[in-house]
Write a protein that holds these residues in place. Structure first.
Motif, mmCIF file in Angstrom:
data_model
loop_
_atom_site.group_PDB
_atom_site.id
_atom_site.type_symbol
_atom_site.label_atom_id
_atom_site.label_comp_id
_atom_site.label_asym_id
_atom_site.label_seq_id
_atom_site.Cartn_x
_atom_site.Cartn_y
_atom_site.Cartn_z
ATOM 1 N N SER A 264 -4.713 -20.144 4.524
ATOM 2 C CA SER A 264 -5.835 -19.250 4.844
ATOM 3 C C SER A 264 -5.605 -17.851 4.277
ATOM 4 O O SER A 264 -6.408 -16.949 4.510
ATOM 5 N N LEU A 265 -4.504 -17.671 3.535
ATOM 6 C CA LEU A 265 -4.213 -16.376 2.913
ATOM 7 C C LEU A 265 -4.782 -16.380 1.498
ATOM 8 O O LEU A 265 -4.195 -16.927 0.573
ATOM 9 N N THR A 266 -5.934 -15.776 1.351
ATOM 10 C CA THR A 266 -6.543 -15.609 0.037
ATOM 11 C C THR A 266 -6.680 -14.116 -0.243
ATOM 12 O O THR A 266 -6.472 -13.296 0.654
ATOM 13 N N ARG A 267 -7.026 -13.788 -1.457
ATOM 14 C CA ARG A 267 -7.239 -12.377 -1.785
ATOM 15 C C ARG A 267 -8.317 -11.771 -0.875
ATOM 16 O O ARG A 267 -8.168 -10.651 -0.370
ATOM 17 N N LYS A 268 -9.387 -12.533 -0.649
ATOM 18 C CA LYS A 268 -10.487 -12.038 0.176
ATOM 19 C C LYS A 268 -10.050 -11.805 1.620
ATOM 20 O O LYS A 268 -10.337 -10.753 2.217
ATOM 21 N N SER A 269 -9.321 -12.775 2.218
ATOM 22 C CA SER A 269 -8.884 -12.626 3.609
ATOM 23 C C SER A 269 -7.829 -11.532 3.747
ATOM 24 O O SER A 269 -7.791 -10.814 4.751
#
Length: 432
Positions: A264-269
């Motif tokens: 769940s670690l994306t650039r957006k989050s």
């Protein structure tokens, strides 16, 4: 003169807040008007020094880090994983899955630091699941409202950091001091669920297929991330390995690892979490800056000293003083959030508390439990707002559901007063 000054400044504060002025700016304005109207000292240099000395405090750096940790975890599947890990173990306990609300909030409180975040995060996963299984709505919402407040008491707590800075009390000791009272409150909540369930057996749905012991152990692997994170943050403080600030950094690193492991670690989050924490910290920092200057102004006016002397003449016992303050804080909590209550009152009340011989560490936990009570009292109970948004129910209805948990918090306050070691024992055995 001090009484006149107090009445005038309180009246002005009410007008400014009712007019919608930001709390931090209102505090600064009242401090400036107080110094201009009731002292001979110019406010400019005092404001600069007070705001800088508080804003540059190393202790305060723990606050944005814990806020960021909570924002990261809010965007992960941690609450769903906790629900999966807990539910098999609770199928034989009276109340069954209602206890997942209490235990889930307790565990998430130990990594989020926020009451509203705890209530919202656990509520999002628990409400649809428990509703689908047929659990009574009054108990689902009541347990969420009550247990959600544990985000304030169980460390790492944002409001503990604010109190520690305002009252000059060790934040690490406040964190550890909140552990046993937090467990006490969670136990009282679970005890009520058990009693209610035994009296209303027909309203609790039957258990699903019984899980074997090995199936329960297999489900428990979902609890490993949150347990490791709690152990890393609180264990490092208790053992003396890390300060509160260093433990916050450990928490951020741990939450990033959990988010990455759950994909769940994306650039957006990552950016959303960082910006969310930044916005929240800026709001709190402005309130703290205003509080620092107001504290200085009140000192020049002499209000805290004269109030302490006046209360001293009333010959109140510590118990009577605490009873009066509890009512005062609950009434304030009907209109203000917890952080605002702390920063608005500590400058004036701390001298009084010291005169009464009350331990500031114990008093910090006492205040936080009372502020927890205010989280579920209308019209400005923040947990009530959260649950209203999640359920669509009226705030007054949710407040009625939360009433038993309010009364259990009153019982917890009585127990803390009778047994102060519940707060002071663990901090007294900390290493370092």
């Amino acid at each position: 003169m001090e009484l006149t000054a107090a009445l005038v400044l309180v009246g002005l504060m009410v007008l400014l807040l009712a007019g919608g002025l930001w709390i931090g700016l209102a505090l600064m304005a009242i401090g400036m008007l107080g110094m201009l109207g009731f002292t001979t000292r110019a406010p400019g240099d005092g404001m600069a020094v007070a705001i800088w000395s508080h804003g540059s405090s190393w202790t305060l750096t723990a606050l944005p880090l814990f806020l960021w940790m909570g924002e990261i975890l809010f965007r992960t599947r941690l609450s769903q994983e906790m629900f999966k890990g807990l539910s098999p173990w609770l199928e034989r306990l009276p109340g069954r899955l209602l206890h997942t609300n209490v235990i889930g909030c307790t565990l998430f409180a130990a990594v989020s630091g926020s009451s509203a975040a705890t209530c919202a995060t656990i509520g999002k996963i628990a409400m649809p699941e428990l509703g689908r299984r047929g659990y009574p709505e009054s108990m689902v919402l009541g347990t969420l409202a009550g247990a959600g407040t544990l985000g304030l008491l169980i460390p790492p707590s944002i409001i503990m950091i604010v109190y520690g800075v305002a009252a000059d009390v060790s934040i690490a000791k406040l964190f550890i001091g909140g552990v046993l009272p937090g467990i006490l409150l969670a136990s009282l909540f679970m005890g009520w669920v058990v009693i209610w369930s035994l009296l209303n057996r027909d309203r609790i749905p039957p258990a699903d297929l019984k899980s074997s012991f090995m199936q329960k152990l297999a489900a428990s692997k979902n609890l490993i991330p949150v347990v490791l994170l709690i152990a890393g943050v609180l264990g490092s403080i208790y053992s003396g390995i890390a300060t509160a600030t260093e433990a916050a950094a450990i928490g951020v690193i741990g939450s990033l690892i959990i988010a990455a492991a759950q994909k769940s670690l994306t650039r957006k989050s990552f950016v959303a979490g960082l910006m969310g924490a930044t916005r929240l910290y800026c709001m709190i920092a402005l309130i703290l800056a205003g509080s620092a200057f107001l504290t200085l102004a009140m000192g020049y006016i002499g209000l805290p000293r004269h109030l302490a002397e006046w209360i001293g003449t009333l010959n109140l016992t510590p118990g009577m003083l605490l009873f009066a303050l509890a009512i005062f804080f609950v009434l304030l909590g009907c209109f203000l959030d917890g952080i605002s209550i702390i920063v608005l009152t500590m400058a004036v009340l701390l001298p009084t508390i010291q005169v009464a011989g009350i331990d500031p560490l114990w008093f910090g936990i006492f205040v936080i439990v009372v502020v927890e009570m205010a989280q579920i009292t209308p019209p400005v109970g923040f947990n009530l707002f959260v649950l209203q948004a999640l359920s669509g129910k009226q705030i007054t209805t949710i407040a009625v559901y939360a009433l038993p948990y309010f009364l259990l918090m009153v019982l917890a306050l009585i127990l803390l007063y009778m047994f102060p070691g519940l707060v002071t024992w663990l901090p007294g055995h900390m290493i370092g």
